[in-house]
Design an enzyme around this catalytic site. Structure first.
Site, mmCIF file in Angstrom:
data_model
loop_
_atom_site.group_PDB
_atom_site.id
_atom_site.type_symbol
_atom_site.label_atom_id
_atom_site.label_comp_id
_atom_site.label_asym_id
_atom_site.label_seq_id
_atom_site.Cartn_x
_atom_site.Cartn_y
_atom_site.Cartn_z
ATOM 1 N N ARG A 7 9.477 3.605 -14.362
ATOM 2 C CA ARG A 7 10.385 4.335 -13.477
ATOM 3 C C ARG A 7 11.684 4.646 -14.233
ATOM 4 N NH1 ARG A 7 8.401 -0.174 -10.464
ATOM 5 N NH2 ARG A 7 7.189 0.470 -8.650
ATOM 6 N N LYS A 31 12.180 -2.960 -9.928
ATOM 7 C CA LYS A 31 12.703 -3.092 -8.576
ATOM 8 C C LYS A 31 12.743 -4.559 -8.160
ATOM 9 C CE LYS A 31 11.116 1.223 -6.481
ATOM 10 N NZ LYS A 31 10.223 1.765 -5.441
ATOM 11 N N HIS A 93 8.951 10.989 -11.593
ATOM 12 C CA HIS A 93 7.793 10.392 -10.922
ATOM 13 C C HIS A 93 6.501 11.123 -11.274
ATOM 14 C CE1 HIS A 93 5.966 7.581 -8.201
ATOM 15 N NE2 HIS A 93 5.201 8.573 -7.798
ATOM 16 N N ARG A 96 5.122 9.396 -14.181
ATOM 17 C CA ARG A 96 4.502 8.131 -13.761
ATOM 18 C C ARG A 96 3.122 8.405 -13.153
ATOM 19 N NH1 ARG A 96 5.851 2.778 -12.339
ATOM 20 N NH2 ARG A 96 5.200 2.084 -10.278
ATOM 21 N N HIS A 119 2.993 -2.747 -8.843
ATOM 22 C CA HIS A 119 2.836 -2.622 -7.398
ATOM 23 C C HIS A 119 2.463 -3.959 -6.775
ATOM 24 C CE1 HIS A 119 1.833 1.931 -7.808
ATOM 25 N NE2 HIS A 119 3.137 1.729 -7.712
ATOM 26 N N TYR A 128 -2.931 6.878 -6.338
ATOM 27 C CA TYR A 128 -3.080 7.642 -7.573
ATOM 28 C C TYR A 128 -4.537 8.008 -7.863
ATOM 29 C CZ TYR A 128 1.755 6.422 -8.510
ATOM 30 O OH TYR A 128 3.108 6.277 -8.431
#
Length: 151
Positions: A7, A31, A93, A96, A119, A128
């Site tokens: 990211r 994150k 993004h 990504r 994730h 995805y």
């Protein structure tokens, strides 16, 4: 970003000391203070090493004045590079997502991709795979010849 699925925030937080130059493994800070390892491909590792010069610590991405780049500045640079290369609609993004799609197409390993992308839930990662499923179905349909099955 396209080589690791990272990211923008993770790109901004990259530090020289987070890279194992021998193995190409890079510790990403993501994150919620989460961390994960990714492996830089050889061609990307060469560029990153050149950026580092002789620095042993500190932020990887610096301005010409030697200040750390903000996420906003990194985005602006990405857009400028994409524009210069004539690439329309390049967004962080999208890089990504492109990485994730290519990884799924080549490996089929959703759980490994979940770890790579950081994730919590595999259902997030599964988003995805939709494009990949659709493209695979179209490829199979192109190869399928119903006339060959008629006696």
């Amino acid at each position: 970003m396209a080589a690791t699925g990272c990211r923008v925030g993770e790109l901004q937080l990259m530090r020289v000391e987070d890279l194992d130059q021998r193995t190409g493994e890079l510790l990403l800070h993501g994150k919620g203070s989460k961390q994960r390892l990714v492996v830089l491909p050889a061609n990307v590792l060469v560029v990153v090493r050149a950026l580092m010069f002789s620095r042993r610590a500190g932020p990887l991405w610096l301005s010409q004045g030697g200040n750390p780049l903000s996420a906003h500045q990194l985005r602006k640079r990405l857009y400028a590079l994409a524009d210069k290369a004539g690439l329309p609609a390049v967004h962080p993004h999208r890089l990504r997502a492109g990485f994730a799609t290519a990884f799924i197409e080549q490996t089929g390993d959703l759980q490994a991709l979940q770890v790579i992308l950081g994730h919590e839930s595999v259902s997030t990662t599964a988003r995805y795979t939709e494009y990949t499923k659709q493209r695979r179905a179209m490829d199979l349909m192109k190869r399928f010849n119903p006339a060959a099955n008629i006696a």
